[in-house]
Design an enzyme around this catalytic site. Sequence first.
Site, PDB file in Angstrom:
ATOM      1  N   LYS A  22      12.631   7.505  -4.875  1.00  0.00           N
ATOM      2  CA  LYS A  22      11.969   7.033  -3.885  1.00  0.00           C
ATOM      3  C   LYS A  22      10.709   6.191  -4.241  1.00  0.00           C
ATOM      4  O   LYS A  22      10.553   5.180  -3.908  1.00  0.00           O
ATOM      5  CB  LYS A  22      11.338   8.080  -3.061  1.00  0.00           C
ATOM      6  CG  LYS A  22      10.097   7.835  -2.007  1.00  0.00           C
ATOM      7  CD  LYS A  22       9.867   8.900  -1.253  1.00  0.00           C
ATOM      8  CE  LYS A  22       8.659   9.499  -1.832  1.00  0.00           C
ATOM      9  NZ  LYS A  22       7.245   9.252  -1.884  1.00  0.00           N
ATOM     10  N   ASN A  23       9.891   6.660  -5.306  1.00  0.00           N
ATOM     11  CA  ASN A  23       8.775   6.082  -6.030  1.00  0.00           C
ATOM     12  C   ASN A  23       8.981   4.761  -6.757  1.00  0.00           C
ATOM     13  O   ASN A  23       8.169   4.288  -7.198  1.00  0.00           O
ATOM     14  CB  ASN A  23       7.996   7.041  -6.687  1.00  0.00           C
ATOM     15  CG  ASN A  23       7.486   8.069  -5.678  1.00  0.00           C
ATOM     16  OD1 ASN A  23       7.590   7.958  -4.410  1.00  0.00           O
ATOM     17  ND2 ASN A  23       6.836   9.218  -6.065  1.00  0.00           N
ATOM     18  N   ARG A  92       1.288   6.252   3.634  1.00  0.00           N
ATOM     19  CA  ARG A  92       0.261   5.810   2.898  1.00  0.00           C
ATOM     20  C   ARG A  92       0.763   4.808   1.765  1.00  0.00           C
ATOM     21  O   ARG A  92      -0.296   4.110   1.254  1.00  0.00           O
ATOM     22  CB  ARG A  92      -0.385   7.081   2.464  1.00  0.00           C
ATOM     23  CG  ARG A  92      -1.856   6.825   1.651  1.00  0.00           C
ATOM     24  CD  ARG A  92      -1.757   7.342   0.450  1.00  0.00           C
ATOM     25  NE  ARG A  92      -2.787   6.824  -0.250  1.00  0.00           N
ATOM     26  CZ  ARG A  92      -2.675   5.740  -1.448  1.00  0.00           C
ATOM     27  NH1 ARG A  92      -1.312   5.617  -1.500  1.00  0.00           N
ATOM     28  NH2 ARG A  92      -3.703   5.500  -2.017  1.00  0.00           N
ATOM     29  N   CYS A 116      -4.012  11.429   3.193  1.00  0.00           N
ATOM     30  CA  CYS A 116      -2.814  11.914   3.448  1.00  0.00           C
ATOM     31  C   CYS A 116      -2.844  13.411   3.160  1.00  0.00           C
ATOM     32  O   CYS A 116      -3.909  14.137   2.908  1.00  0.00           O
ATOM     33  CB  CYS A 116      -1.751  11.414   2.659  1.00  0.00           C
ATOM     34  SG  CYS A 116      -1.658  12.080   0.865  1.00  0.00           S
ATOM     35  N   ARG A 121      -6.825   9.452  -0.427  1.00  0.00           N
ATOM     36  CA  ARG A 121      -6.118   8.722  -1.165  1.00  0.00           C
ATOM     37  C   ARG A 121      -6.808   7.239  -1.449  1.00  0.00           C
ATOM     38  O   ARG A 121      -6.549   6.301  -0.965  1.00  0.00           O
ATOM     39  CB  ARG A 121      -4.734   8.451  -0.620  1.00  0.00           C
ATOM     40  CG  ARG A 121      -3.881   9.963  -0.587  1.00  0.00           C
ATOM     41  CD  ARG A 121      -3.554  10.424  -1.837  1.00  0.00           C
ATOM     42  NE  ARG A 121      -2.610   9.666  -2.521  1.00  0.00           N
ATOM     43  CZ  ARG A 121      -1.070   9.711  -2.409  1.00  0.00           C
ATOM     44  NH1 ARG A 121      -1.038  10.485  -1.417  1.00  0.00           N
ATOM     45  NH2 ARG A 121      -0.339   9.120  -3.153  1.00  0.00           N
ATOM     46  N   PRO A 122      -7.966   7.233  -2.263  1.00  0.00           N
ATOM     47  CA  PRO A 122      -8.734   6.027  -2.414  1.00  0.00           C
ATOM     48  C   PRO A 122      -7.755   5.005  -3.077  1.00  0.00           C
ATOM     49  O   PRO A 122      -6.872   5.191  -3.570  1.00  0.00           O
ATOM     50  CB  PRO A 122      -9.822   6.372  -3.346  1.00  0.00           C
ATOM     51  CG  PRO A 122      -9.274   7.594  -4.193  1.00  0.00           C
ATOM     52  CD  PRO A 122      -8.551   8.322  -3.074  1.00  0.00           C
ATOM     53  N   ILE A 123      -8.292   3.798  -2.661  1.00  0.00           N
ATOM     54  CA  ILE A 123      -7.475   2.705  -3.470  1.00  0.00           C
ATOM     55  C   ILE A 123      -8.791   1.807  -4.193  1.00  0.00           C
ATOM     56  O   ILE A 123      -8.317   0.518  -4.455  1.00  0.00           O
ATOM     57  CB  ILE A 123      -6.974   1.649  -2.287  1.00  0.00           C
ATOM     58  CG1 ILE A 123      -7.790   1.071  -1.377  1.00  0.00           C
ATOM     59  CG2 ILE A 123      -5.597   2.475  -1.819  1.00  0.00           C
ATOM     60  CD1 ILE A 123      -6.899   0.289  -0.488  1.00  0.00           C
ATOM     61  N   ASP A 124      -9.622   2.396  -4.512  1.00  0.00           N
ATOM     62  CA  ASP A 124     -10.802   1.440  -5.074  1.00  0.00           C
ATOM     63  C   ASP A 124     -10.285   1.030  -6.457  1.00  0.00           C
ATOM     64  O   ASP A 124     -10.642  -0.232  -6.793  1.00  0.00           O
ATOM     65  CB  ASP A 124     -11.979   2.429  -5.573  1.00  0.00           C
ATOM     66  CG  ASP A 124     -11.491   3.637  -6.475  1.00  0.00           C
ATOM     67  OD1 ASP A 124     -10.494   4.550  -5.798  1.00  0.00           O
ATOM     68  OD2 ASP A 124     -12.054   3.953  -7.471  1.00  0.00           O
ATOM     69  N   LEU A 125      -9.538   1.689  -7.299  1.00  0.00           N
ATOM     70  CA  LEU A 125      -8.993   0.916  -8.437  1.00  0.00           C
ATOM     71  C   LEU A 125      -8.146  -0.315  -7.999  1.00  0.00           C
ATOM     72  O   LEU A 125      -8.314  -1.257  -8.949  1.00  0.00           O
ATOM     73  CB  LEU A 125      -7.979   1.963  -9.265  1.00  0.00           C
ATOM     74  CG  LEU A 125      -8.920   3.234  -9.582  1.00  0.00           C
ATOM     75  CD1 LEU A 125      -7.814   4.390 -10.334  1.00  0.00           C
ATOM     76  CD2 LEU A 125      -9.734   2.706 -10.473  1.00  0.00           C
ATOM     77  N   ASP A 306       4.230  15.883  -8.832  1.00  0.00           N
ATOM     78  CA  ASP A 306       5.177  16.222  -7.747  1.00  0.00           C
ATOM     79  C   ASP A 306       5.990  17.304  -8.145  1.00  0.00           C
ATOM     80  O   ASP A 306       6.572  17.827  -6.763  1.00  0.00           O
ATOM     81  CB  ASP A 306       5.925  14.671  -7.594  1.00  0.00           C
ATOM     82  CG  ASP A 306       4.979  13.581  -7.177  1.00  0.00           C
ATOM     83  OD1 ASP A 306       5.603  12.624  -7.261  1.00  0.00           O
ATOM     84  OD2 ASP A 306       4.008  13.740  -6.699  1.00  0.00           O
ATOM     85  N   ARG A 398      10.981  12.332   4.348  1.00  0.00           N
ATOM     86  CA  ARG A 398      10.497  11.225   3.412  1.00  0.00           C
ATOM     87  C   ARG A 398      10.919  10.820   2.298  1.00  0.00           C
ATOM     88  O   ARG A 398      11.061   9.975   1.693  1.00  0.00           O
ATOM     89  CB  ARG A 398       8.839  11.272   3.501  1.00  0.00           C
ATOM     90  CG  ARG A 398       8.251  11.194   4.825  1.00  0.00           C
ATOM     91  CD  ARG A 398       6.663  11.113   4.636  1.00  0.00           C
ATOM     92  NE  ARG A 398       6.522  10.277   3.515  1.00  0.00           N
ATOM     93  CZ  ARG A 398       5.592  10.713   2.702  1.00  0.00           C
ATOM     94  NH1 ARG A 398       5.065  11.659   2.503  1.00  0.00           N
ATOM     95  NH2 ARG A 398       5.344   9.788   1.323  1.00  0.00           N
TER      96      ARG A 398
END
Length: 418
Positions: A22-23, A92, A116, A121-125, A306, A398
């Site tokens: 999936k990933n 997400r 989530c 789940r930051p996305i600053d990077l 995971d 999912r």
Amino acid sequence: MAEIIVNGGNRLSGEIAVQGAKNSVLPVLAGAVLCDGECIIHNCPNLSDVGTSIKILRGFGARVKYQNNTVTVDCRSINNYKIDDNLMREMRSSVVFLGGILGRMRRAVISSPGGCELGPRPIDLHLSALKKLGVLIEEEHGFLNCNAENGIIGSEIHLTFPSVGATENIILTAATAKGVTVIHNAAREPEISDLADFLNSAGARIYGSGSDTVYIHGVERLHGTTHTIIPDRIVAATYMSAAAVTGGKFVLTHIMPSHMVALLHAFRESGCDISVKGKSLTITAPKQILRIPTVRSLVYPAFPTDAGPLVISMLTLAEGTSVFVENIFENRFRYINELNRLGASIKTEGKVAVIEGVKSLSGARCVCPDLRGGAALVVASLAANGESQITNISHINRGYDNITGVLQNVGADIKIKE
Ligand code: EPZ
């Protein structure tokens, strides 16, 4: 609401062909947005996250077909650069489409992905890296308005944390940039290499994927291509834990053992006998699962976060007490209370879970809090005496393609009750 009903106690055995990752599918579908031609992507599992990704692609104006685990996508007719807010909320990880649509349209509008089940789940990077590549980003009313109409310029980027998603978004944005981009402290997960292999087969020039330094030489355009998604190492670990808790024996096929070194070590430490042959492995459960003194989740190639819920589920029946330290996500233990409802004896303190092995588990009604936590409940219920009812199974759908059918085929008394 559908639920999974399990009558535990059967010893499971048989052969399982492990689904595609999936990933890896998600970033590869984002990469298809960059391609000026038809992309045929094989080994795509039938998951709700894949369905959501296809809706996002169609929302851009792409033509997409899904048949027999193959996605055929043609992005030549793309005419939109906005990701529907509801789809962003549904999944997400749709933030990974930001790099793909930016690379193609030089514009993107997405809603700030919320947290989530695993915590914020930051996305600053992601955002600081895109800014270094010349992308102008305005945040207003919960939306990110990204503009790269002045061009995407190759740059040296240092990630303060080897974020998988940030590494993928940088690669996707930089693939058609002017000049060379270098990512220092890049994520090394196999899914990164699969994305790079896909893009390179479409004409990109990406080097060093799988190491902590990745070089992306920007090219004018990418063409259509054909690609096969790598196996899902976390789904493989899920079925391995099902064999372990039921005293069973599985042959897993269509896997990549080289992606699972830390996982195989942990299962062997718990007393499982594992023999690897090419792209298959045979796992035979021990008579008694042994405790693992300490397992720590860290970035690849260490033990993957995971797979934590699946190994903890197995260790609930170990002889002795094990310790699991979760170093990646803040809120990864929400399923532990549900495991304890099945008779497990687990205490958590911050990022540490102490799993005291018990003699047996007993069926109960449980609620899935997230994708891998839900899978852990299914695994534990296979060993529990009596019936378990597992609800909120949309989380499981999912990431697992027909988990009940796969487990029925190896002897589990499991079904979905609509
Ligand atoms: C990917 O998530 C996977 N998802 C996750 O799998 C997996 O658990 C994770 O990588 C780690 O391996 C997909 O690939 C779709 P990260 P991602 O960016 O990219 C922090 C599953 O079960 N961070 O490596 O979101 C973040 O908060 C899912 O299939 C920042 O602080 O993972 C987290 O604590 C769950 N700022 C840590 O880094 C950022 O800008 C790891 O995140 C980005 C991340």
